[in-house]
Write a protein that holds these residues in place. Structure first.
Motif, short mmCIF file in Angstrom:
data_model
loop_
_atom_site.label_atom_id
_atom_site.label_comp_id
_atom_site.label_asym_id
_atom_site.label_seq_id
_atom_site.Cartn_x
_atom_site.Cartn_y
_atom_site.Cartn_z
N THR A 308 83.23 37.38 -39.30
CA THR A 308 82.72 38.16 -38.17
C THR A 308 81.77 39.23 -38.69
O THR A 308 81.89 39.71 -39.81
N ARG A 309 80.80 39.60 -37.85
CA ARG A 309 79.87 40.66 -38.21
C ARG A 309 80.50 42.00 -37.87
O ARG A 309 81.02 42.20 -36.76
N TRP A 316 84.91 38.50 -44.01
CA TRP A 316 85.32 37.11 -44.23
C TRP A 316 86.83 37.06 -44.42
O TRP A 316 87.35 37.57 -45.41
N TRP A 317 87.52 36.47 -43.44
CA TRP A 317 88.96 36.26 -43.57
C TRP A 317 89.17 34.89 -44.20
O TRP A 317 88.79 33.86 -43.63
N THR A 318 89.78 34.86 -45.38
CA THR A 318 89.91 33.62 -46.14
C THR A 318 91.18 32.85 -45.80
O THR A 318 91.32 31.70 -46.17
N GLY A 319 92.09 33.51 -45.12
CA GLY A 319 93.40 32.93 -44.84
C GLY A 319 94.51 33.84 -45.30
O GLY A 319 95.63 33.78 -44.76
N SER A 320 94.22 34.70 -46.29
CA SER A 320 95.23 35.62 -46.79
C SER A 320 94.65 36.98 -47.12
O SER A 320 95.39 37.91 -47.42
N ARG A 321 93.33 37.11 -47.06
CA ARG A 321 92.69 38.39 -47.37
C ARG A 321 91.38 38.51 -46.61
O ARG A 321 90.85 37.52 -46.11
N VAL A 322 90.88 39.75 -46.54
CA VAL A 322 89.55 40.02 -45.98
C VAL A 322 88.63 40.40 -47.13
O VAL A 322 88.99 41.25 -47.96
N ILE A 323 87.46 39.79 -47.19
CA ILE A 323 86.45 40.12 -48.19
C ILE A 323 85.19 40.54 -47.45
O ILE A 323 84.71 39.84 -46.55
#
Length: 410
Positions: A308-309, A316-323
């Motif tokens: 999401t912007r 960027w939610w990878t499935g277990s973290r936000v980057i």
């Protein structure tokens, strides 16, 4: 002088027959048409525009919740929180959950998304998810409508300029009046035969900006997935204009996990899973589909990954973290472990949902400012097979999409 015309008995009977035929035709249209199966109740008073929050609340308590099985993320439009459940779209007061307006048809929704201060509702017909109605977010008044060929199901996304409807075999882009600017992929009755660059391909994922739309596809007789970078609004909407297209040899076939993460300006970020010769990466491509950079990526990226912007960066939610990803070149920045979803900006901070609460993050550094307790008991977490918790701040209200429910926190 001519004698005045006189109506004969035959004339009267003919006129009556015509009138009866018109009434019968009108009745058939009413009985079989969309109007009879549509119910629209507009708002008595428009929704109050939400003022930006001046501070993140010290506590967050559930104010209301409502079923919303046709939305993948919270939808806000024109000051209303919008739910989409079964066959009905409802605009609600974000503070109380009270219904302000409703729009219903006699078929289950394919999906709803917010764009241009409106709610765009997509319903199916015998050609797929192609019956589209745009509803004013503050009042529920119907605006633009369109109908076209489509897949079922479809994924809806928007970039602020264009709205994308993506299916397995066909993609369309629409502008704010729902006029189609691009069709790509399967065309059952082409106006211009041979206008599509390829046929028989499976569309895997896409993302767009105001100047580019990028799509990942798996095509017959190609060893790996293909990235195509297109003009989102070519001169002829039925004849895609490719700025560049290439097979990503190391990305594997469909099902390998490769996907378009985001498009920012003319650049495209693609997640490429690990191969026999390299680890997972975020590959960056320019506006003509030439790779210009790559960044290391985690190996445990979920199929339901979300980008999401968030103002000056991408979350960027990878499935277990936000980057965090820089919007100019997708360079990774800070990360937050244990995230349940991509988070949302609020009052100059960034809020990330985690188990048992929300982490308030400094968006410039990723430093944790504080944690706010939130009770999500009964919600299936992504680790337990549930969907990501997606969130949007609407004024001082934090909206969370948890599975098939929209929950408002204040």
């Amino acid at each position: 002088m001519l004698a005045p015309e006189r109506r004969t008995r035959a004339d009267v009977l003919a006129a009556c027959a015509i009138a009866v035929a018109v009434l019968v035709a009108a009745g058939v249209i009413w009985l079989t048409g969309d109007a009879r199966s549509t119910e629209s109740v507009t708002a008595t008073h428009p929704a109050t525009p939400a003022e930006s929050a001046t501070a993140v609340p010290d506590t967050l308590t559930e104010a209301w919740r409502a079923d919303s099985d046709a939305s993948r993320a919270p939808v806000s439009a024109g000051g209303a929180a919008v739910t989409a459940n079964d066959d009905t779209v409802t605009g609600r007061d974000p503070r109380t959950g009270e219904a302000l307006w409703t729009y219903r048809r006699d078929r289950a929704l394919c999906g709803v998304i917010g764009a241009w201060n409106t709610a765009v509702a997509v319903y199916p017909d015998d050609r797929g998810c192609g019956q589209v109605t745009q509803l004013d977010g503050s009042t529920g008044v119907r605006k633009a409508q369109r109908s076209s060929d489509a897949d079922n199901p479809v994924t809806l996304s928007e970039d602020g300029t264009y709205l994308t409807s993506l299916g397995d075999t066909r993609m369309e882009l629409w502008r704010s009046d729902l006029v189609r600017t691009l069709e790509f992929g399967r065309v059952d009755a082409p106006v211009n035969p041979g206008a599509q660059p390829r046929t028989g391909c499976t569309l895997l994922s896409s993302a767009s900006s105001s100047s580019r739309v990028s799509v990942l596809e798996s095509c017959p007789d190609e060893a790996a997935v293909r990235l195509s970078v297109l003009n989102p609004a070519p001169k002829d909407n039925s004849a895609p204009q490719e700025y560049g297209s290439r097979v990503l040899d190391e990305a594997g076939r469909a099902g390998s996990g490769a996907r378009v993460l985001a498009v920012s300006g003319e650049r495209t970020a693609v997640y490429v899973p690990a191969t026999r010769t390299s680890g997972p990466v975020v590959a960056v491509f320019d506006g003509t589909a030439n790779e210009v950079a790559r960044h290391p990526a985690p190996a445990d990226v979920a199929p339901t990954t979300v980008v999401t912007r968030a103002g000056s960066f991408l979350s960027w939610w990878t499935g277990s973290r936000v980057i965090s990803l820089r919007t100019t070149d997708f360079t990774p920045g800070w990360s937050i472990d244990g995230a349940l979803g991509p988070g949302t900006p609020m009052a100059g901070q960034f809020l990330v949902p985690v188990d048992g609460g929300v982490v308030v993050v400094d968006p410039a550094t990723g430093a944790e400012v504080r944690r706010i307790a939130v009770d999500r008991s009964g919600t299936a977490t992504p680790a337990a097979g549930g969907r990501p918790v997606t969130s949007v701040a609407l004024g001082s209200v934090l909206l969370e999409q948890r599975g098939d429910e929209l929950v408002a926190l204040r």
